[in-house]
Enzyme design. Structure first.
Site, PDB file in Angstrom:
ATOM      1  CB  THR A   1      -0.921  -0.042   1.335  1.00  0.00           C
ATOM      2  OG1 THR A   1      -1.689  -1.352   1.311  1.00  0.00           O
ATOM      3  CG2 THR A   1      -1.845   1.349   1.039  1.00  0.00           C
TER       4      THR A   1
ATOM      5  CE  LYS B   1      -4.076  -1.559  -1.380  1.00  0.00           C
ATOM      6  NZ  LYS B   1      -2.646  -1.478  -1.629  1.00  0.00           N
TER       7      LYS B   1
ATOM      8  CB  SER C   1       3.881   2.167  -8.949  1.00  0.00           C
ATOM      9  OG  SER C   1       3.828   2.886 -10.129  1.00  0.00           O
TER      10      SER C   1
ATOM     11  CB  CYS D   1       7.554   0.524  -3.205  1.00  0.00           C
ATOM     12  SG  CYS D   1       6.825  -0.267  -1.743  1.00  0.00           S
TER      13      CYS D   1
ATOM     14  CB  THR E   1       3.491   0.649  -4.487  1.00  0.00           C
ATOM     15  OG1 THR E   1       3.758   0.701  -2.939  1.00  0.00           O
ATOM     16  CG2 THR E   1       2.640   1.841  -4.903  1.00  0.00           C
TER      17      THR E   1
END
Length: 185
Positions: free
Chosen positions: A12, A44, A168, A171, A174
């Site tokens: 996340t 989310k 993204s 990570c 992500t």
């Protein structure tokens, strides 16, 4: 030890940006278990409408825990209409003192279109510096990218989209499947 057999949920990235009279909260859609992507399209970031007033919220951490917190937040907002800060503080106090809530593992970014807060299980209600908040495994990447983009011609949504794209790329927890909610002018 149970943690050795069950690697735990990771993932996340949530970013909140206030610029030009608008607040945007964006989140990715990836849910991972260890090094496996379980779902790539999780939602989310949510819009809450307690008592007719709009609030947007993004969460990082355990989904069930976050939903429990969002339900509590809605109850607090219904009890204190139009007072996001007060509702956030009341939620943080409960989270810190209630034995059930103390075990919840999540963080929230919330906004009513004017104020922007991060709420943690440590009892914190933080108004971020520089009009930007970020949480989750890629939060620091999104925060750094958004701060670097803030003084450009991009609006709040453009900054959020680009910051999430950068996060993204860095990570592994992500992805680029975004949910974006906006409030304000």
């Amino acid at each position: 030890m149970a943690e050795d057999r069950f690697p735990g949920w990771h993932g996340t990235t949530i970013v909140g940006i206030r610029k030009g009279g608008r607040v945007v909260i964006a989140g990715d859609g990836q849910v991972s278990l260890g090094d496996t992507v379980i779902k790539g399209t999780a939602r989310k970031v949510r819009r809450l409408s307690p008592g007719g007033s709009d609030v947007i919220a993004g969460f990082a951490g355990s989904t069930a825990d976050a939903f429990a917190l969002l339900e509590r937040l809605e109850t607090k907002l219904e009890a204190t209409p139009g007072q996001l800060q007060r509702a956030a503080v009341e939620l943080a106090k409960d989270w810190r003192t209630d034995k059930y809530l103390q075990k919840l593992e999540a963080m929230l970014i919330i906004s009513d279109g004017h104020d922007l807060y991060v709420i943690t299980g440590a009892g914190d209600v933080l108004e971020p510096e520089h009009e930007i908040a970020a949480i989750g495994s890629g939060g620091n990447y999104a925060l750094a990218a958004a701060r670097g983009l803030y003084d450009t011609d991009l609006d709040a949504e453009g900054i959020a989209r680009r910051a999430m794209e950068i996060a993204s790329d860095i990570c592994v927890y992500t992805n680029g499947n975004l949910t974006i909610e906006t409030l304000g002018a």
